[in-house]
Design an enzyme around this catalytic site. Sequence first.
Site, PDB file in Angstrom:
ATOM      1  N   HIS A  86       0.856  -1.183   0.000  1.00 15.47           N
ATOM      2  CA  HIS A  86       0.000   0.000   0.000  1.00 15.47           C
ATOM      3  C   HIS A  86       0.889   1.227   0.000  1.00 15.47           C
ATOM      4  O   HIS A  86       1.875   1.295   0.715  1.00 15.47           O
ATOM      5  CB  HIS A  86      -0.903   0.022   1.247  1.00 15.47           C
ATOM      6  N   ASP A 165     -13.946   3.102   7.685  1.00 12.00           N
ATOM      7  CA  ASP A 165     -12.955   3.901   6.958  1.00 12.00           C
ATOM      8  C   ASP A 165     -13.581   4.586   5.752  1.00 12.00           C
ATOM      9  O   ASP A 165     -13.199   5.710   5.408  1.00 12.00           O
ATOM     10  CB  ASP A 165     -11.765   3.045   6.508  1.00 12.00           C
ATOM     11  N   ARG A 172     -12.958  13.067   6.166  1.00 17.27           N
ATOM     12  CA  ARG A 172     -11.657  13.745   6.340  1.00 17.27           C
ATOM     13  C   ARG A 172     -11.266  14.508   5.087  1.00 17.27           C
ATOM     14  O   ARG A 172     -10.662  15.568   5.157  1.00 17.27           O
ATOM     15  CB  ARG A 172     -10.585  12.702   6.672  1.00 17.27           C
ATOM     16  N   SER A 187      -6.525   4.324   8.998  1.00 18.24           N
ATOM     17  CA  SER A 187      -7.259   4.168   7.742  1.00 18.24           C
ATOM     18  C   SER A 187      -6.615   3.076   6.890  1.00 18.24           C
ATOM     19  O   SER A 187      -7.289   2.142   6.425  1.00 18.24           O
ATOM     20  CB  SER A 187      -7.247   5.517   7.007  1.00 18.24           C
ATOM     21  N   LYS A 191      -7.925  -1.290   6.643  1.00 13.80           N
ATOM     22  CA  LYS A 191      -8.296  -1.925   5.367  1.00 13.80           C
ATOM     23  C   LYS A 191      -7.392  -3.120   5.076  1.00 13.80           C
ATOM     24  O   LYS A 191      -7.856  -4.175   4.635  1.00 13.80           O
ATOM     25  CB  LYS A 191      -8.159  -0.911   4.217  1.00 13.80           C
TER      26      LYS A 191
HETATM   27  N1  URA Z   1      -4.527   6.385   2.092  1.00 13.13           N
HETATM   28  C1  URA Z   1      -5.528   5.851   2.851  1.00 13.13           C
HETATM   29  O1  URA Z   1      -6.043   4.786   2.555  1.00 13.13           O
HETATM   30  N2  URA Z   1      -5.939   6.538   3.937  1.00 13.13           N
HETATM   31  C2  URA Z   1      -5.401   7.709   4.313  1.00 13.13           C
HETATM   32  O2  URA Z   1      -5.813   8.255   5.307  1.00 13.13           O
HETATM   33  C3  URA Z   1      -4.378   8.266   3.504  1.00 13.13           C
HETATM   34  C4  URA Z   1      -3.943   7.576   2.394  1.00 13.13           C
END
Ligand code: URA
Length: 427
Positions: A86, A165, A172, A187, A191
Amino acid sequence: MSEPISAVDVIRTKRDGGELTDAQIRWFIAAYTRGDVAHEQASALTMAVFFRGMTPRELATWTDAMIASGTRLDLSAVGRPTVDKHSTGGVGDKISLPLCPLVAAFGVAVPQLSGRGLGHTGGTLDKLEAIPGLRTDLSGQGFIDQLRDVGAVICAAGPDLAPADKLLYALRDVTATVESIPLIASSIMSKKIAEGTDGLVLDVKVGAGAFMRDRDRAEELARAMVRLGADHGVRAVAVLTAMDAPLGYAAGNGVEVAESVEVLAGGGPADVRELTVALAAEMLELAGVDADPAAALDDGRAMDVWNAMIRAQGGDPAAPLPSAALSHVVTADTAGVVSAIRAMPVGMAAWRAGAGRSRRDEPVSPGAGVVLRVGVGDAVAAGGALAEIYADDEAHLAAAVHEFAGAVALADHADAPGSRVLGRVTA
Ligand code: URA
């Protein structure tokens, strides 16, 4: 009997710098996900967290509550080790596209559940959907079957994966509370932990085109995420990488797919290849595979998996990518050597051209974007091409050309660009 919890008390406690109890955090996240806490209350709490931060215990409980807002996938039926990556988001960051098939070429499954772009950083799903016919809305069983049979999947997360999220991220984004270390860490990790992967490589971007502008904050974010992974049985490694300049030459959707295919064919921009290989090496190490990932870019194995992945998701890897109706070549006013290319104006230009969205439900243009015609260190004559900008109509094209101003700095000389990889954080 314990006292009932009130949203106003939770907000006030955090606003005043106090520490929330586990019960308060679990209640707040569950109640917000159910719709029993109002968006304005959740937005006040995220702003309070933005200013006050979270203790490690609060962050662990907050992340746990976000995972528990949905279901945690079980990937044991895949029958291969699973490792995902990620990125915290950057300009021209197409790395997932060549990386997933590259790692899968070594027998590892890459369960990449991705998101869409918002603002100046693009989204992997938007890029992939530029390929004619390609679907990213796989069923749960389709996801598992493709992971078992092909090894690489890039698709959208279902509604039950960390739904807290989905709500909090959208909130946000419109309340200027994205750039908070505990909110980003929870966040991303909620996930990825819910996705069920065994291992995770985090690409934490640092620089003017990233959410984390300086190295210390990027390291703090990396440490927080690696710790959350360890707490939940996910082996995680973070790589800090430079995001002052865009990655490669292309920023947009179809144009980034085309550049990724060049990397899969053993070519492509040096920085995109370098980062793809570096992250693949980390992922293979987590999966216990001792191999040189670069070899699979050069001998076609990664490309074979890419073609299989695209076909499995309904796309035609040989189909021409969509092109935009209009284009404009940006030229240099004076002669010089390219001393810097700034990620932010390039990302903003691609976004304004139509490659990104400003509302969640807006369509994106598959052909819009920016392709740089120069790299750092190149000499340019007055009137020489710096970049080509693509858009579907005049209004988008003019807005993009305006944003691009100042993206390319010219000087008498330039330092050679350094490695993208700045450091590494492990548990
Ligand atoms: N990527 C995400 O999934 N969440 C964030 O808060 C910032 C970048």
